[in-house]
Motif scaffolding. Structure first.
Motif, short mmCIF file in Angstrom:
data_model
loop_
_atom_site.label_atom_id
_atom_site.label_comp_id
_atom_site.label_asym_id
_atom_site.label_seq_id
_atom_site.Cartn_x
_atom_site.Cartn_y
_atom_site.Cartn_z
N GLY A 1 52.14 -45.24 -70.01
CA GLY A 1 53.05 -46.36 -70.11
C GLY A 1 54.50 -45.94 -69.99
N TYR A 2 54.75 -44.63 -69.98
CA TYR A 2 56.12 -44.11 -69.90
C TYR A 2 56.37 -43.31 -68.62
CZ TYR A 2 55.81 -45.27 -74.83
OH TYR A 2 55.62 -45.94 -76.02
N MET A 3 55.34 -42.71 -68.06
CA MET A 3 55.48 -41.97 -66.80
C MET A 3 54.14 -42.00 -66.07
SD MET A 3 55.55 -38.01 -68.17
CE MET A 3 56.70 -38.34 -69.52
N ARG A 4 54.20 -41.98 -64.75
CA ARG A 4 52.98 -42.11 -63.95
C ARG A 4 52.24 -40.78 -63.78
NH1 ARG A 4 56.70 -44.72 -60.57
NH2 ARG A 4 56.32 -43.22 -58.87
N HIS A 5 52.92 -39.66 -63.99
CA HIS A 5 52.30 -38.36 -63.72
C HIS A 5 52.53 -37.39 -64.88
CE1 HIS A 5 51.71 -39.82 -59.65
NE2 HIS A 5 52.99 -40.11 -59.60
N ARG B 1 53.81 -49.19 -60.48
CA ARG B 1 54.76 -48.22 -59.93
C ARG B 1 56.19 -48.74 -60.02
NH1 ARG B 1 53.43 -45.58 -54.24
NH2 ARG B 1 53.33 -47.77 -53.60
N HIS B 2 56.36 -50.04 -59.89
CA HIS B 2 57.69 -50.61 -60.01
C HIS B 2 58.22 -50.55 -61.44
CE1 HIS B 2 60.54 -53.98 -60.62
NE2 HIS B 2 60.99 -53.62 -59.43
N ASP B 3 57.33 -50.69 -62.41
CA ASP B 3 57.74 -50.78 -63.81
C ASP B 3 57.87 -49.42 -64.50
OD1 ASP B 3 57.74 -53.52 -63.60
OD2 ASP B 3 55.75 -53.79 -64.46
N VAL B 4 57.11 -48.42 -64.05
CA VAL B 4 57.03 -47.14 -64.77
C VAL B 4 57.53 -46.01 -63.89
CG1 VAL B 4 55.48 -45.52 -65.95
CG2 VAL B 4 55.07 -47.98 -66.12
N ALA B 5 58.37 -45.15 -64.47
CA ALA B 5 58.92 -44.01 -63.73
C ALA B 5 57.83 -43.00 -63.40
CB ALA B 5 60.02 -43.35 -64.56
N GLY B 6 58.08 -42.22 -62.35
CA GLY B 6 57.09 -41.25 -61.94
C GLY B 6 57.04 -40.02 -62.83
N PHE B 7 58.20 -39.38 -63.04
CA PHE B 7 58.23 -38.11 -63.76
C PHE B 7 59.16 -38.14 -64.98
CE2 PHE B 7 56.99 -37.17 -59.43
CZ PHE B 7 55.92 -36.31 -59.61
N VAL B 8 60.29 -38.78 -64.87
CA VAL B 8 61.26 -38.81 -65.97
C VAL B 8 61.29 -40.22 -66.55
CG1 VAL B 8 63.65 -38.44 -66.67
CG2 VAL B 8 62.64 -37.04 -64.84
N PRO B 9 60.83 -40.40 -67.79
CA PRO B 9 60.76 -41.76 -68.35
C PRO B 9 62.12 -42.44 -68.38
CG PRO B 9 59.58 -40.19 -69.73
CD PRO B 9 60.34 -39.38 -68.73
N ARG B 10 62.12 -43.71 -68.04
CA ARG B 10 63.34 -44.50 -68.15
C ARG B 10 63.52 -44.95 -69.60
NH1 ARG B 10 60.73 -47.92 -63.92
NH2 ARG B 10 61.04 -46.86 -61.91
N LEU B 11 64.76 -45.13 -70.00
CA LEU B 11 65.02 -45.60 -71.36
C LEU B 11 64.39 -46.98 -71.58
CD1 LEU B 11 66.41 -45.11 -74.07
CD2 LEU B 11 68.47 -46.18 -73.12
#
Length: 230
Positions: free
Chosen positions: A144-148, A204-214
């Protein structure tokens, strides 16, 4: 009055048994967390294993980096015995950490990165395994915070070891492996988009790939609640 100087004459390098033991322990530890199944899994795990073997080969076997840089190091830091084991902690030595380098700031920080990396690998695999068994897209927990999270975990572990024991070979390997993990992640995303369609595109639009968004720390609970309702 002359001062007696105690010296430790035990060999600092050429300890190939320790190279093997440490490589087996850490690679086995990562295997227990990651549990590779697909060819893509094995490629990412194999590259990570090669990084660890290269690291421990210089840590206990042959100090290639120290030999290559010995002239520069000795001229800049003449009071350091660069062929002692402690001197392999280059960052502690260069920045003048006078105490035991194993208690130095870079060494302590490295354990935080390594621990966080293994934790991400473990938690990510558990969530992914459950999703694969149910043929569902995993969007809860750490996903829920990063995709990978597992690739991020590998990168954190490698970065932690670089802080602890930087070598020319592992410093060269690190950006190459990071690039490889990013490419593998892109391939996985194409596969997921083909399987889950618009559901994955929204994720993919909502969740960052590697660095979680605030913002992800606030939106993840609502996503989890929406998934539970479904």
């Amino acid at each position: 009055m002359t001062k007696a100087i105690l010296q430790d004459h035990s060999p600092a390098y050429g300890l190939w048994f320790l190279v093997i033991v440490n490589s087996v322990i850490f690679i086995g530890f990562a295997f227990a967390f990651f549990k590779p199944h697909t060819g893509r899994d094995w490629r990412s795990f194999g590259a990570f294993s090669a990084f660890l073997v290269a690291l421990f080969a210089e840590m206990y076997g042959f100090p290639l980096t120290i030999y290559v840089l010995s002239g520069w190091l000795q001229s800049r830091f003449p009071n350091v015995d660069w062929f002692s084991h402690d001197a392999g902690h280059l960052l502690e030595m260069i920045f003048g950490w006078q105490a035991n380098p194993h208690a130095g700031p870079f060494h302590v920080l490295s354990f935080l990165f390594i621990g966080a990396g293994f934790l991400l690998i473990s938690v990510g695999w558990k969530a992914l395994y459950q999703g694969q068994r149910q043929h569902q897209l995993v969007t809860t927990g750490v996903y829920g915070y990063m995709r990978h999270p597992q690739y991020v975990g590998f990168i954190l572990v490698m970065f932690g070891f670089l802080l602890q024991w930087p070598t020319l070979l592992t410093l060269t390997m690190f950006p190459v492996l990071v690039f490889m993990y990013v490419r593998l992640a892109r391939v996985e995303e194409r596969d997921a988009a083909a399987e889950f369609g618009s559901l994955y595109e929204r994720y993919r639009h909502d969740v960052a790939g590697f660095v979680p968004r605030l913002s992800g720390f606030f939106s993840a609970p609502s996503r989890r609640a929406a998934n539970d309702e479904e």
